[in-house]
Design a protein around this motif. Structure first.
Motif, PDB file in Angstrom:
ATOM      1  N   THR A  80      50.734  32.021  30.086  1.00 24.04           N
ATOM      2  CA  THR A  80      51.697  32.903  30.432  1.00 24.04           C
ATOM      3  C   THR A  80      52.448  32.137  31.798  1.00 24.04           C
ATOM      4  O   THR A  80      51.774  31.463  32.176  1.00 24.04           O
ATOM      5  CB  THR A  80      50.990  34.247  30.957  1.00 24.04           C
ATOM      6  N   LEU A  81      53.715  32.397  31.736  1.00 29.87           N
ATOM      7  CA  LEU A  81      54.587  31.788  32.661  1.00 29.87           C
ATOM      8  C   LEU A  81      54.871  32.864  33.640  1.00 29.87           C
ATOM      9  O   LEU A  81      55.364  33.856  33.371  1.00 29.87           O
ATOM     10  CB  LEU A  81      55.750  31.294  32.041  1.00 29.87           C
ATOM     11  N   GLU A  82      54.770  32.565  34.850  1.00 31.18           N
ATOM     12  CA  GLU A  82      54.964  33.583  36.079  1.00 31.18           C
ATOM     13  C   GLU A  82      55.481  32.894  37.364  1.00 31.18           C
ATOM     14  O   GLU A  82      54.831  32.013  37.709  1.00 31.18           O
ATOM     15  CB  GLU A  82      53.803  34.495  36.571  1.00 31.18           C
ATOM     16  N   ARG A  83      56.796  33.094  37.875  1.00 26.30           N
ATOM     17  CA  ARG A  83      57.227  32.396  38.927  1.00 26.30           C
ATOM     18  C   ARG A  83      56.715  33.014  40.328  1.00 26.30           C
ATOM     19  O   ARG A  83      56.491  32.355  41.002  1.00 26.30           O
ATOM     20  CB  ARG A  83      58.551  32.383  38.868  1.00 26.30           C
ATOM     21  N   TYR A  84      56.491  34.317  40.310  1.00 20.38           N
ATOM     22  CA  TYR A  84      56.178  35.017  41.333  1.00 20.38           C
ATOM     23  C   TYR A  84      54.992  35.934  41.107  1.00 20.38           C
ATOM     24  O   TYR A  84      54.889  36.944  40.760  1.00 20.38           O
ATOM     25  CB  TYR A  84      57.216  35.884  41.903  1.00 20.38           C
ATOM     26  N   PRO A  85      53.827  35.327  41.211  1.00 22.42           N
ATOM     27  CA  PRO A  85      52.549  35.988  40.908  1.00 22.42           C
ATOM     28  C   PRO A  85      52.543  37.476  42.023  1.00 22.42           C
ATOM     29  O   PRO A  85      52.898  37.315  43.065  1.00 22.42           O
ATOM     30  CB  PRO A  85      51.365  35.314  41.345  1.00 22.42           C
ATOM     31  N   VAL A  86      51.905  38.342  41.483  1.00 23.44           N
ATOM     32  CA  VAL A  86      51.870  39.740  42.101  1.00 23.44           C
ATOM     33  C   VAL A  86      50.826  39.615  42.906  1.00 23.44           C
ATOM     34  O   VAL A  86      49.566  39.149  42.481  1.00 23.44           O
ATOM     35  CB  VAL A  86      51.544  40.995  41.097  1.00 23.44           C
ATOM     36  N   PRO A  87      50.831  40.055  44.481  1.00 27.58           N
ATOM     37  CA  PRO A  87      49.670  39.830  45.434  1.00 27.58           C
ATOM     38  C   PRO A  87      48.338  40.643  44.879  1.00 27.58           C
ATOM     39  O   PRO A  87      48.498  41.866  44.494  1.00 27.58           O
ATOM     40  CB  PRO A  87      50.361  40.588  46.536  1.00 27.58           C
ATOM     41  N   SER A  88      47.124  40.454  45.162  1.00 31.72           N
ATOM     42  CA  SER A  88      45.989  40.625  44.754  1.00 31.72           C
ATOM     43  C   SER A  88      45.798  42.134  45.247  1.00 31.72           C
ATOM     44  O   SER A  88      45.203  43.294  44.514  1.00 31.72           O
ATOM     45  CB  SER A  88      44.754  39.945  45.141  1.00 31.72           C
ATOM     46  N   GLU A  89      46.468  42.619  46.202  1.00 30.59           N
ATOM     47  CA  GLU A  89      45.834  43.883  47.009  1.00 30.59           C
ATOM     48  C   GLU A  89      46.960  45.070  46.024  1.00 30.59           C
ATOM     49  O   GLU A  89      46.231  46.071  45.990  1.00 30.59           O
ATOM     50  CB  GLU A  89      46.468  43.749  48.321  1.00 30.59           C
ATOM     51  N   LEU A  90      47.952  44.456  45.485  1.00 34.86           N
ATOM     52  CA  LEU A  90      48.761  45.355  44.743  1.00 34.86           C
ATOM     53  C   LEU A  90      47.989  45.524  43.284  1.00 34.86           C
ATOM     54  O   LEU A  90      47.831  46.523  42.811  1.00 34.86           O
ATOM     55  CB  LEU A  90      50.056  44.832  44.508  1.00 34.86           C
ATOM     56  N   ILE A  91      47.603  44.503  42.676  1.00 31.57           N
ATOM     57  CA  ILE A  91      46.805  44.454  41.470  1.00 31.57           C
ATOM     58  C   ILE A  91      45.596  45.350  41.534  1.00 31.57           C
ATOM     59  O   ILE A  91      45.572  46.245  40.571  1.00 31.57           O
ATOM     60  CB  ILE A  91      46.260  42.968  41.278  1.00 31.57           C
ATOM     61  N   GLU A  92      44.751  45.325  42.694  1.00 33.30           N
ATOM     62  CA  GLU A  92      43.710  46.230  42.850  1.00 33.30           C
ATOM     63  C   GLU A  92      44.224  47.553  42.645  1.00 33.30           C
ATOM     64  O   GLU A  92      43.594  48.812  42.483  1.00 33.30           O
ATOM     65  CB  GLU A  92      42.873  45.941  43.716  1.00 33.30           C
ATOM     66  N   GLN A  93      45.245  47.821  43.491  1.00 34.55           N
ATOM     67  CA  GLN A  93      45.822  49.433  43.409  1.00 34.55           C
ATOM     68  C   GLN A  93      46.318  50.075  42.104  1.00 34.55           C
ATOM     69  O   GLN A  93      46.547  51.120  42.008  1.00 34.55           O
ATOM     70  CB  GLN A  93      46.751  49.572  44.649  1.00 34.55           C
TER      71      GLN A  93
END
Length: 218
Positions: A80-93
């Motif tokens: 998987t290619l990603e330039r701007y990873p999503v912050p972990s705090e948003l992932i958890e929410q």
């Protein structure tokens, strides 16, 4: 970025700067399952498919693929290619594992905690390789069987939908490989055809987009 509820009860992210959502507001989970799993991965016959995802984003497509790989007992190598990873705090929410498969929550978070730029075996049937890069300049040194093209919409990021980039994706697919995308615009369909793909317009997800595209390499 903001978290927003979609029509099927699953969450997505909204990017105010682009006025764009990561998934369909008609249903994030429904859209991903339909376009990338049912119309994409399930359609390819290889027992050990190599999958390329353009845009890791929330990890929803990767998690659904992991669950499918384990259930179908297909050895999936997932890049998987990603330039701007999503912050972990948003992932958890986002609460994806809680809604989709609570007993596999550890695997969902393992996808996000996995090291970048190396193979990480998450389950016996699913190996992840995350690459932090700009898709428009990436060299594509490997070959794949299935491509999930999940970039933001052409009107939001036109540089992601050019003929030159689709030509590079065509070249990195093995013969018989397929690319699926939510975008069924005529200009996208014609561009895929110009670079060599055979393109099908397929029914979109329930209650969602009317059509999606599946492009196959002869």
């Amino acid at each position: 970025m903001n978290i927003e509820l979609t029509a099927d009860g699953s969450n997505t992210l909204f990017v105010p700067e682009l006025n764009e959502h990561y998934h369909s507001v008609k249903g994030a989970l429904t859209e991903s399952e339909h376009i990338f799993i049912r119309m994409g991965l399930e359609h390819h016959p290889s027992p050990s498919p190599r999958v390329l995802e353009i845009g890791f984003g929330t990890g929803l497509n990767a998690f659904l693929t992991l669950l499918y790989a384990d259930k179908a007992q297909r050895l999936v190598r997932y890049t998987t290619l990603e330039r701007y990873p999503v912050p972990s705090e948003l992932i958890e929410q986002l609460d994806y594992p809680e809604r989709i498969c609570p007993e596999r929550a550890a695997d969902f978070y393992a996808l996000h905690r996995a090291a970048w730029e190396e193979d990480v075996q998450i389950t016996p049937y699913f190996t992840l390789h995350k690459i932090q890069t700009d898709f428009t300049t990436y060299g594509f040194p490997d070959k794949y069987d299935v491509i999930y093209f999940d970039a933001f919409a052409p009107e939001k990021q036109p540089e992601m939908w050019t003929q030159a980039l689709f030509a590079r994706l065509f070249e990195c697919l093995n013969p018989g490989g397929i690319l699926t995308t939510y975008c069924a615009k005529g200009v996208v369909r014609r561009t895929l055809q110009v670079v060599g793909f055979t393109v099908e317009r397929l029914p979109g997800p329930p209650e969602g987009k009317r059509e999606i595209l599946r492009a196959s390499k002869p």
